[in-house]
Enzyme design. Structure first.
Site, short mmCIF file in Angstrom:
data_model
loop_
_atom_site.label_atom_id
_atom_site.label_comp_id
_atom_site.label_asym_id
_atom_site.label_seq_id
_atom_site.Cartn_x
_atom_site.Cartn_y
_atom_site.Cartn_z
N ASP A 7 0.85 -1.19 0.00
CA ASP A 7 0.00 0.00 0.00
C ASP A 7 0.89 1.24 0.00
O ASP A 7 2.07 1.17 0.35
CB ASP A 7 -0.91 0.02 1.23
CG ASP A 7 -1.87 1.20 1.19
OD1 ASP A 7 -2.51 1.41 0.14
OD2 ASP A 7 -1.96 1.95 2.18
N SER A 8 0.28 2.36 -0.36
CA SER A 8 1.03 3.62 -0.34
C SER A 8 1.39 4.03 1.09
O SER A 8 2.28 4.84 1.29
CB SER A 8 0.20 4.71 -1.00
OG SER A 8 -1.07 4.79 -0.37
N TYR A 39 -0.44 8.64 -2.60
CA TYR A 39 -0.30 8.43 -4.04
C TYR A 39 -1.49 9.08 -4.80
O TYR A 39 -1.38 9.39 -5.97
CB TYR A 39 -0.30 6.93 -4.36
CG TYR A 39 0.99 6.17 -4.08
CD1 TYR A 39 2.01 6.69 -3.29
CD2 TYR A 39 1.16 4.89 -4.62
CE1 TYR A 39 3.17 5.96 -3.05
CE2 TYR A 39 2.32 4.15 -4.39
CZ TYR A 39 3.33 4.69 -3.61
OH TYR A 39 4.47 3.96 -3.37
N GLY A 40 -2.59 9.20 -4.09
CA GLY A 40 -3.85 9.62 -4.74
C GLY A 40 -3.79 10.90 -5.54
O GLY A 40 -4.40 11.00 -6.60
N CYS A 70 -3.84 -0.88 -2.25
CA CYS A 70 -4.08 0.51 -2.64
C CYS A 70 -4.91 0.57 -3.94
O CYS A 70 -4.51 0.02 -4.97
CB CYS A 70 -2.72 1.18 -2.86
SG CYS A 70 -2.82 2.90 -3.30
N ASN A 71 -6.04 1.25 -3.87
CA ASN A 71 -6.88 1.39 -5.06
C ASN A 71 -6.18 2.20 -6.14
O ASN A 71 -6.33 1.93 -7.33
CB ASN A 71 -8.18 2.10 -4.68
CG ASN A 71 -9.17 1.18 -4.01
OD1 ASN A 71 -10.08 0.67 -4.65
ND2 ASN A 71 -9.00 0.95 -2.73
N GLU A 150 -6.05 9.11 8.73
CA GLU A 150 -4.66 9.01 9.23
C GLU A 150 -4.54 9.65 10.61
O GLU A 150 -3.75 9.22 11.44
CB GLU A 150 -3.68 9.71 8.27
CG GLU A 150 -3.54 9.04 6.92
CD GLU A 150 -2.44 7.97 6.89
OE1 GLU A 150 -1.56 7.99 7.74
OE2 GLU A 150 -2.51 7.10 6.00
N CYS A 180 -11.02 3.32 -1.70
CA CYS A 180 -9.77 3.79 -1.10
C CYS A 180 -9.57 3.02 0.20
O CYS A 180 -10.52 2.81 0.96
CB CYS A 180 -9.88 5.29 -0.84
SG CYS A 180 -8.51 5.94 0.13
N THR A 181 -8.33 2.63 0.43
CA THR A 181 -8.01 1.81 1.61
C THR A 181 -8.51 2.39 2.93
O THR A 181 -8.82 1.65 3.86
CB THR A 181 -6.47 1.69 1.73
OG1 THR A 181 -5.91 2.99 1.53
CG2 THR A 181 -5.93 0.71 0.74
N HIS A 182 -8.53 3.72 3.02
CA HIS A 182 -8.85 4.35 4.31
C HIS A 182 -10.34 4.38 4.63
O HIS A 182 -10.72 4.54 5.78
CB HIS A 182 -8.34 5.80 4.31
CG HIS A 182 -6.86 5.91 4.33
ND1 HIS A 182 -6.06 5.38 3.34
CD2 HIS A 182 -6.02 6.47 5.24
CE1 HIS A 182 -4.80 5.64 3.63
NE2 HIS A 182 -4.74 6.29 4.77
N1 DGL Z 1 -4.05 3.85 -0.49
C1 DGL Z 1 -4.67 4.89 -1.27
C2 DGL Z 1 -5.84 4.29 -2.06
O1 DGL Z 1 -6.41 3.28 -1.69
C3 DGL Z 1 -5.13 6.06 -0.42
C4 DGL Z 1 -3.99 6.87 0.14
C5 DGL Z 1 -3.15 7.55 -0.92
O2 DGL Z 1 -3.62 8.50 -1.57
O3 DGL Z 1 -2.04 7.10 -1.11
O4 DGL Z 1 -6.20 4.81 -3.08
#
Ligand code: DGL
Length: 245
Positions: A7-8, A39-40, A70-71, A150, A180-182
């Site tokens: 994941d990011s 990363y988004g 990570c999506n 976060e 999104c993971t969060h």
């Molecule tokens: N892990 C990213 C996602 O699922 C969210 C956090 C990021 O922007 O890196 O898209």
């Protein structure tokens, strides 16, 4: 089976939680690129470059399968990652779309996709749903939820204000893809926000369903061993892992 989860940052732990609950693997190696999260908001080429660099990290381990929790990575980097790795690299978008199909919605039910800028711009969820005949899709970039989660903000005033900011003009959804993971961490607040408690599609649950069906995996009696690595602030990531898992 030994798997890697990439994941990011910390968010992919929401996917790890589902994998651990279902106990499908002997060992789970987690790597969060906490030095470069998020990363988004980044461009496709940067996301691909960072994702290929993460493959180098996993070269240190003899994994059988890599899941990109990570999506954003799943939206852009899977072909490049698969071309360079010895093991399969699976993303969370296809499993998420299949999980939605298993909910037997009507094709004109309103499906809301919420995700980072990069994931929404890629249109990966939208295109897959349209191909399956869905006619009522709303896509929204809701990146502000990422830093809130976060910070450990899963409900309350600030989250409500952010939900008002994003959702005040949209039609009540029948289902929400948490792209999104969060976002699973604010799932309960999202369901409370809308009047008719929408169905939530959670990447972690979706990938577990997908793995069980595709690889015929069964839950094991023994708990999986989890190893957590990060490109920065490992102690911070471990703290989040303690809280989330
Ligand atoms: N892990 C990213 C996602 O699922 C969210 C956090 C990021 O922007 O890196 O898209």
């Amino acid at each position: 089976m030994k798997i890697g989860v990439f994941d990011s940052g910390a968010g992919g732990l929401s996917v790890v939680k589902s994998l651990l609950t279902d106990n499908l693997f002997e060992e789970v190696i987690y790597y969060g690129d906490t030095a470069r999260v998020p990363y988004g908001p980044k461009d496709k080429n940067t996301i691909i470059r960072y994702s290929l660099e993460a493959l180098e990290f996993f070269n240190n381990f003899d994994i059988d399968l890599l899941i990109t929790a990570c999506n954003t990575v799943s939206a852009y980097a899977l072909p490049e990652m698969n071309a360079q790795s010895k093991y399969p690299v699976l993303g969370v978008i296809e499993p998420g779309v299949l999980a939605l199909e298993n909910k037997s919605l009507k094709k004109d039910d309103n499906v809301l996709i919420i995700a980072t800028r990069a994931t929404i711009t890629s249109k990966r969820y939208e295109d897959a749903l349209e191909k399956l005949g869905h006619t009522n899709i709303t896509s929204l970039q809701t990146g502000l939820f990422v830093p809130l989660v976060e910070e450990g903000i899963f409900d309350g005033e600030i989250l409500n204000a952010t939900m008002n900011h994003y959702f005040s003009d949209i039609v009540e959804p029948k289902a929400i893809i948490l792209g999104c993971t969060h976002f699973p961490l604010i799932g309960e607040s999202l369901q409370r926000y809308f009047v008719n408690k929408p169905i939530l599609i959670h990447s972690g649950e979706a990938i577990v369903e997908y793995l069980e069906a595709r690889y015929e995996l069964k839950s094991k009696d023994k708990e999986a061993q989890l190893k957590i690595f990060a490109s920065d602030n490992v102690a911070g990531l471990r703290k989040i892992a303690d809280r989330w898992l």
